[in-house]
Design a protein around this motif. Structure first.
Motif, short mmCIF file in Angstrom:
data_model
loop_
_atom_site.label_atom_id
_atom_site.label_comp_id
_atom_site.label_asym_id
_atom_site.label_seq_id
_atom_site.Cartn_x
_atom_site.Cartn_y
_atom_site.Cartn_z
N LYS A 106 44.72 47.35 36.67
CA LYS A 106 44.44 45.92 36.81
C LYS A 106 43.53 45.68 38.01
CE LYS A 106 46.69 41.47 37.39
NZ LYS A 106 47.95 40.78 37.65
N VAL A 107 43.84 46.36 39.13
CA VAL A 107 43.01 46.21 40.33
C VAL A 107 41.60 46.72 40.05
CG1 VAL A 107 42.70 47.09 42.68
CG2 VAL A 107 44.93 46.25 41.95
N VAL A 108 41.50 47.86 39.39
CA VAL A 108 40.18 48.41 39.06
C VAL A 108 39.43 47.45 38.14
CG1 VAL A 108 39.03 50.28 37.79
CG2 VAL A 108 40.80 50.81 39.46
N ALA A 109 40.12 46.92 37.15
CA ALA A 109 39.47 45.98 36.23
C ALA A 109 39.01 44.73 36.98
CB ALA A 109 40.42 45.60 35.09
N ASP A 110 39.85 44.22 37.89
CA ASP A 110 39.47 43.05 38.68
C ASP A 110 38.26 43.37 39.57
OD1 ASP A 110 41.49 41.59 37.53
OD2 ASP A 110 42.88 41.79 39.24
N GLU A 111 38.27 44.55 40.18
CA GLU A 111 37.16 44.95 41.03
C GLU A 111 35.88 45.08 40.20
OE1 GLU A 111 36.84 45.41 44.34
OE2 GLU A 111 38.88 44.62 44.56
N ILE A 112 36.02 45.65 39.00
CA ILE A 112 34.84 45.79 38.12
C ILE A 112 34.32 44.42 37.74
CG2 ILE A 112 34.11 46.51 35.80
CD1 ILE A 112 35.88 48.99 36.16
#
Length: 161
Positions: A106-112
């Motif tokens: 989720k954090v990676v997706a938000d960062e992306i």
């Protein structure tokens, strides 16, 4: 001489008849009493202590076997309990790992998404700057074209006159 031999044999038979094999005089009761006393002494001194020792040892072994079975049962119960707890801990650990992975994704997706949004904003900003520079270049070119056109026109007009 044969006569004397018969007489001596008869006397010997008479003497043996008096003290025979089964003579019931005072020695029989004494022997019986000696046997009973010996049996009582053996019973008291040897048989009862040995029997008591054997019984005590049997009780000790029986008690140890019962204790050993109880300890073995407790050990098996503890092993089952520990196995169950281990399974629960592993399950919880897997759940924690899965939750951490989901959170990381989720954090990676938000960062992306934020990086993509930032890149899009930068691209739009760059596009606006490019458009502004292009328009400014067109205006500058138009002015230069106008000034060159006027200069050409004035030279043409001046050359015609």
């Amino acid at each position: 001489m044969t006569h004397w031999t018969i007489v001596l044999a008869t006397e010997a038979v008479e003497k043996t008849a008096e003290g025979g094999l089964f003579d019931f005089d005072a020695t029989l009761p004494v022997m019986a009493i000696q046997f009973l006393v010996l049996a009582a002494l053996l019973n008291k001194l040897f048989y009862k202590p040995i029997g008591q020792a054997i019984d005590d040892r049997s009780d000790y072994i029986r008690t140890n076997l019962v204790d050993a079975k109880e300890r073995q049962q407790k050990a098996e119960d503890l092993a089952v309990q520990y196995e169950q707890e281990l399974r629960n801990v592993r399950r919880e650990a897997q759940n924690v790992i899965a939750a951490a992975q989901a959170e990381a994704q989720k954090v990676v997706a938000d960062e992306i998404k934020s990086a993509q949004a930032e890149a899009l904003a930068e691209r739009e900003k760059a596009a606006l700057e490019i458009e502004a520079q292009r328009e400014s270049a067109f205006k500058s070119l138009e002015q230069q074209v106008d000034s060159l056109s006027q200069a050409i026109a004035s030279k043409l007009v001046g050359a015609k006159l």
